[in-house]
Write a protein that holds these residues in place. Structure first.
Motif, PDB file in Angstrom:
ATOM      1  N   THR A  27       0.845  -1.190   0.000  1.00  0.00           N
ATOM      2  CA  THR A  27       0.000   0.000   0.000  1.00  0.00           C
ATOM      3  C   THR A  27       0.882   1.241   0.000  1.00  0.00           C
ATOM      4  O   THR A  27       1.811   1.350   0.794  1.00  0.00           O
ATOM      5  CB  THR A  27      -0.911   0.009   1.235  1.00  0.00           C
ATOM      6  N   ASN A  28       0.589   2.169  -0.897  1.00  0.00           N
ATOM      7  CA  ASN A  28       1.370   3.392  -1.009  1.00  0.00           C
ATOM      8  C   ASN A  28       0.535   4.598  -0.620  1.00  0.00           C
ATOM      9  O   ASN A  28      -0.638   4.696  -0.970  1.00  0.00           O
ATOM     10  CB  ASN A  28       1.892   3.549  -2.442  1.00  0.00           C
ATOM     11  N   ASP A  29       1.158   5.520   0.104  1.00  0.00           N
ATOM     12  CA  ASP A  29       0.496   6.747   0.542  1.00  0.00           C
ATOM     13  C   ASP A  29       1.317   7.913   0.000  1.00  0.00           C
ATOM     14  O   ASP A  29       2.429   8.167   0.457  1.00  0.00           O
ATOM     15  CB  ASP A  29       0.418   6.787   2.064  1.00  0.00           C
ATOM     16  N   ILE A  30       0.787   8.597  -1.003  1.00  0.00           N
ATOM     17  CA  ILE A  30       1.544   9.621  -1.719  1.00  0.00           C
ATOM     18  C   ILE A  30       0.871  10.974  -1.546  1.00  0.00           C
ATOM     19  O   ILE A  30      -0.320  11.126  -1.831  1.00  0.00           O
ATOM     20  CB  ILE A  30       1.626   9.276  -3.221  1.00  0.00           C
ATOM     21  N   THR A  31       1.624  11.946  -1.093  1.00  0.00           N
ATOM     22  CA  THR A  31       1.131  13.319  -0.999  1.00  0.00           C
ATOM     23  C   THR A  31       1.708  14.105  -2.168  1.00  0.00           C
ATOM     24  O   THR A  31       2.921  14.269  -2.278  1.00  0.00           O
ATOM     25  CB  THR A  31       1.545  13.974   0.327  1.00  0.00           C
ATOM     26  N   MET A  32       0.816  14.547  -3.040  1.00  0.00           N
ATOM     27  CA  MET A  32       1.246  15.305  -4.213  1.00  0.00           C
ATOM     28  C   MET A  32       1.576  16.729  -3.785  1.00  0.00           C
ATOM     29  O   MET A  32       0.966  17.268  -2.863  1.00  0.00           O
ATOM     30  CB  MET A  32       0.140  15.320  -5.269  1.00  0.00           C
ATOM     31  N   THR A  56      -3.018  12.027  -2.084  1.00  0.00           N
ATOM     32  CA  THR A  56      -3.590  13.217  -1.472  1.00  0.00           C
ATOM     33  C   THR A  56      -3.153  14.446  -2.248  1.00  0.00           C
ATOM     34  O   THR A  56      -1.958  14.649  -2.480  1.00  0.00           O
ATOM     35  CB  THR A  56      -3.150  13.343  -0.002  1.00  0.00           C
ATOM     36  N   VAL A  57      -4.128  15.265  -2.659  1.00  0.00           N
ATOM     37  CA  VAL A  57      -3.849  16.491  -3.406  1.00  0.00           C
ATOM     38  C   VAL A  57      -4.405  17.665  -2.618  1.00  0.00           C
ATOM     39  O   VAL A  57      -5.606  17.745  -2.368  1.00  0.00           O
ATOM     40  CB  VAL A  57      -4.489  16.455  -4.810  1.00  0.00           C
ATOM     41  N   GLY A  58      -3.531  18.573  -2.210  1.00  0.00           N
ATOM     42  CA  GLY A  58      -3.943  19.740  -1.451  1.00  0.00           C
ATOM     43  C   GLY A  58      -4.424  20.874  -2.350  1.00  0.00           C
ATOM     44  O   GLY A  58      -4.121  20.905  -3.548  1.00  0.00           O
ATOM     45  N   ALA A  59      -5.179  21.802  -1.782  1.00  0.00           N
ATOM     46  CA  ALA A  59      -5.674  22.955  -2.533  1.00  0.00           C
ATOM     47  C   ALA A  59      -4.507  23.739  -3.122  1.00  0.00           C
ATOM     48  O   ALA A  59      -3.527  24.019  -2.441  1.00  0.00           O
ATOM     49  CB  ALA A  59      -6.510  23.849  -1.623  1.00  0.00           C
ATOM     50  N   SER A  63      -6.567   2.619 -10.010  1.00  0.00           N
ATOM     51  CA  SER A  63      -7.565   1.550 -10.043  1.00  0.00           C
ATOM     52  C   SER A  63      -8.835   2.003  -9.328  1.00  0.00           C
ATOM     53  O   SER A  63      -8.860   2.129  -8.100  1.00  0.00           O
ATOM     54  CB  SER A  63      -6.998   0.293  -9.375  1.00  0.00           C
ATOM     55  N   VAL A  64      -9.886   2.281 -10.109  1.00  0.00           N
ATOM     56  CA  VAL A  64     -11.158   2.728  -9.543  1.00  0.00           C
ATOM     57  C   VAL A  64     -11.747   1.604  -8.695  1.00  0.00           C
ATOM     58  O   VAL A  64     -11.817   0.457  -9.126  1.00  0.00           O
ATOM     59  CB  VAL A  64     -12.134   3.125 -10.661  1.00  0.00           C
ATOM     60  N   GLY A  65     -12.130   1.942  -7.480  1.00  0.00           N
ATOM     61  CA  GLY A  65     -12.693   0.956  -6.570  1.00  0.00           C
ATOM     62  C   GLY A  65     -11.663   0.374  -5.619  1.00  0.00           C
ATOM     63  O   GLY A  65     -12.017  -0.247  -4.623  1.00  0.00           O
ATOM     64  N   THR A  66     -10.381   0.572  -5.929  1.00  0.00           N
ATOM     65  CA  THR A  66      -9.312   0.092  -5.053  1.00  0.00           C
ATOM     66  C   THR A  66      -8.490   1.254  -4.518  1.00  0.00           C
ATOM     67  O   THR A  66      -8.280   1.380  -3.317  1.00  0.00           O
ATOM     68  CB  THR A  66      -8.379  -0.886  -5.803  1.00  0.00           C
ATOM     69  N   ASP A  67      -8.021   2.122  -5.416  1.00  0.00           N
ATOM     70  CA  ASP A  67      -7.209   3.266  -5.017  1.00  0.00           C
ATOM     71  C   ASP A  67      -8.085   4.422  -4.552  1.00  0.00           C
ATOM     72  O   ASP A  67      -9.279   4.484  -4.865  1.00  0.00           O
ATOM     73  CB  ASP A  67      -6.320   3.716  -6.182  1.00  0.00           C
ATOM     74  N   THR A  68      -7.475   5.349  -3.819  1.00  0.00           N
ATOM     75  CA  THR A  68      -8.208   6.484  -3.252  1.00  0.00           C
ATOM     76  C   THR A  68      -7.540   7.786  -3.654  1.00  0.00           C
ATOM     77  O   THR A  68      -6.322   7.933  -3.536  1.00  0.00           O
ATOM     78  CB  THR A  68      -8.241   6.393  -1.709  1.00  0.00           C
ATOM     79  N   LEU A  69      -8.354   8.741  -4.112  1.00  0.00           N
ATOM     80  CA  LEU A  69      -7.894  10.087  -4.412  1.00  0.00           C
ATOM     81  C   LEU A  69      -8.498  11.020  -3.374  1.00  0.00           C
ATOM     82  O   LEU A  69      -9.724  11.160  -3.297  1.00  0.00           O
ATOM     83  CB  LEU A  69      -8.324  10.506  -5.822  1.00  0.00           C
ATOM     84  N   ARG A  70      -7.657  11.638  -2.546  1.00  0.00           N
ATOM     85  CA  ARG A  70      -8.132  12.525  -1.485  1.00  0.00           C
ATOM     86  C   ARG A  70      -7.966  13.974  -1.925  1.00  0.00           C
ATOM     87  O   ARG A  70      -6.855  14.426  -2.191  1.00  0.00           O
ATOM     88  CB  ARG A  70      -7.335  12.294  -0.207  1.00  0.00           C
ATOM     89  N   LEU A  71      -9.081  14.700  -1.966  1.00  0.00           N
ATOM     90  CA  LEU A  71      -9.064  16.097  -2.391  1.00  0.00           C
ATOM     91  C   LEU A  71      -9.488  17.052  -1.277  1.00  0.00           C
ATOM     92  O   LEU A  71      -9.735  18.214  -1.542  1.00  0.00           O
ATOM     93  CB  LEU A  71      -9.974  16.287  -3.611  1.00  0.00           C
ATOM     94  N   GLY A  72      -9.596  16.580  -0.076  1.00  0.00           N
ATOM     95  CA  GLY A  72      -9.972  17.460   1.024  1.00  0.00           C
ATOM     96  C   GLY A  72     -11.467  17.589   1.209  1.00  0.00           C
ATOM     97  O   GLY A  72     -11.944  18.307   2.084  1.00  0.00           O
ATOM     98  N   ASP A  87      -7.400  28.526  -9.407  1.00  0.00           N
ATOM     99  CA  ASP A  87      -7.044  27.684  -8.257  1.00  0.00           C
ATOM    100  C   ASP A  87      -7.933  26.470  -8.072  1.00  0.00           C
ATOM    101  O   ASP A  87      -7.851  25.790  -7.052  1.00  0.00           O
ATOM    102  CB  ASP A  87      -7.043  28.531  -6.979  1.00  0.00           C
ATOM    103  N   ASP A  88      -8.815  26.186  -9.042  1.00  0.00           N
ATOM    104  CA  ASP A  88      -9.590  24.946  -8.962  1.00  0.00           C
ATOM    105  C   ASP A  88      -8.645  23.757  -9.105  1.00  0.00           C
ATOM    106  O   ASP A  88      -7.677  23.798  -9.867  1.00  0.00           O
ATOM    107  CB  ASP A  88     -10.636  24.890 -10.073  1.00  0.00           C
ATOM    108  N   THR A  89      -8.934  22.691  -8.400  1.00  0.00           N
ATOM    109  CA  THR A  89      -8.105  21.495  -8.472  1.00  0.00           C
ATOM    110  C   THR A  89      -8.470  20.672  -9.714  1.00  0.00           C
ATOM    111  O   THR A  89      -9.655  20.467  -9.999  1.00  0.00           O
ATOM    112  CB  THR A  89      -8.284  20.640  -7.211  1.00  0.00           C
ATOM    113  N   VAL A  90      -7.450  20.215 -10.430  1.00  0.00           N
ATOM    114  CA  VAL A  90      -7.632  19.355 -11.594  1.00  0.00           C
ATOM    115  C   VAL A  90      -6.654  18.185 -11.466  1.00  0.00           C
ATOM    116  O   VAL A  90      -5.463  18.398 -11.272  1.00  0.00           O
ATOM    117  CB  VAL A  90      -7.352  20.097 -12.918  1.00  0.00           C
TER     118      VAL A  90
END
Length: 198
Positions: free
Chosen positions: A57-62, A84-87, A102-111, A184-187
């Motif tokens: 399992t990898n935890d990556i902060t962009m 994890t992607v910060g504002a 991988s949709v359904g397995t990986d997680t994208l955190r946008l706050g 400043d919208d997140t993409v």
């Protein structure tokens, strides 16, 4: 564990167990494999390209800049990768790309986990289950098209709300800052992902 012959620069990291924590700068250009976990913290050193071939399992902060993360091992082996992607870190002028998400397995955190309401209609853009399904005005290139989408949404949705758009693959995930400008919208670009089911 790693091999350092004659105190040379380490080019390959093999994580056999536990969690290896490193900065993005340390991970750039390195082969990272093994069955363990990897945690990558951003050092805001600009655009980074990171390739992970471990099966843990990898935890990556962009960080700030147009980062590219290749999830070569974990998502192929059923392990969950968390990004994890910060504002302000991944914006229209320099957005992050994630390969083998991988949709359904990986997680994208946008706050935020608030998705735009079902069946919303925002200045001609039709959204169903948080996905834009019609009304997009194309541009001369993909960045112009993305800008048109964000301009159409403008202040129509609240700050923090999430929605996506694709014409097949890739899929682009957006998070609005609630302001009329799109600076400043997140993409975030999910390369090879045909659709995101929120």
């Amino acid at each position: 564990t790693y091999t350092d012959t004659f105190h040379a620069t380490v080019d390959t990291w093999t994580v056999n167990s536990g969690t290896l924590t490193m900065s993005a700068g340390q991970a750039v250009g390195k082969g990272i494999g093994g069955g363990g976990n990897v945690a990558i913290t951003q050092d805001n050193g600009g655009a980074r390209t990171i390739t992970l071939n471990n099966s843990g399992t990898n935890d990556i902060t962009m960080g700030i800049g147009a980062d590219t993360v290749h999830l070569g091992g974990g998502s192929d082996n059923g392990a969950m990768d968390i990004l994890t992607v910060g504002a302000g870190d991944s914006v229209l002028g320099g957005y992050d790309s994630v390969i083998l998400f991988s949709v359904g397995t990986d997680t994208l955190r946008l706050g935020s986990t608030t998705v735009v309401d079902d069946n919303a209609n925002l200045n001609g853009l039709t959204l169903l289950d948080g996905k834009i399904t019609g009304g997009v005005t194309g541009g001369a290139n993909i960045n112009e098209t993305l800008a048109n989408i964000l301009n159409a949404v403008g202040t129509e949705i609240a700050a923090g709300q999430i929605f996506s758009w694709s014409t097949g693959a890739p899929t682009y995930v957006f998070q609005s800052d609630g302001l009329a400008t799109n600076i400043d919208d997140t993409v975030v670009q999910l390369v090879g992902v045909a659709a995101v089911d929120f």
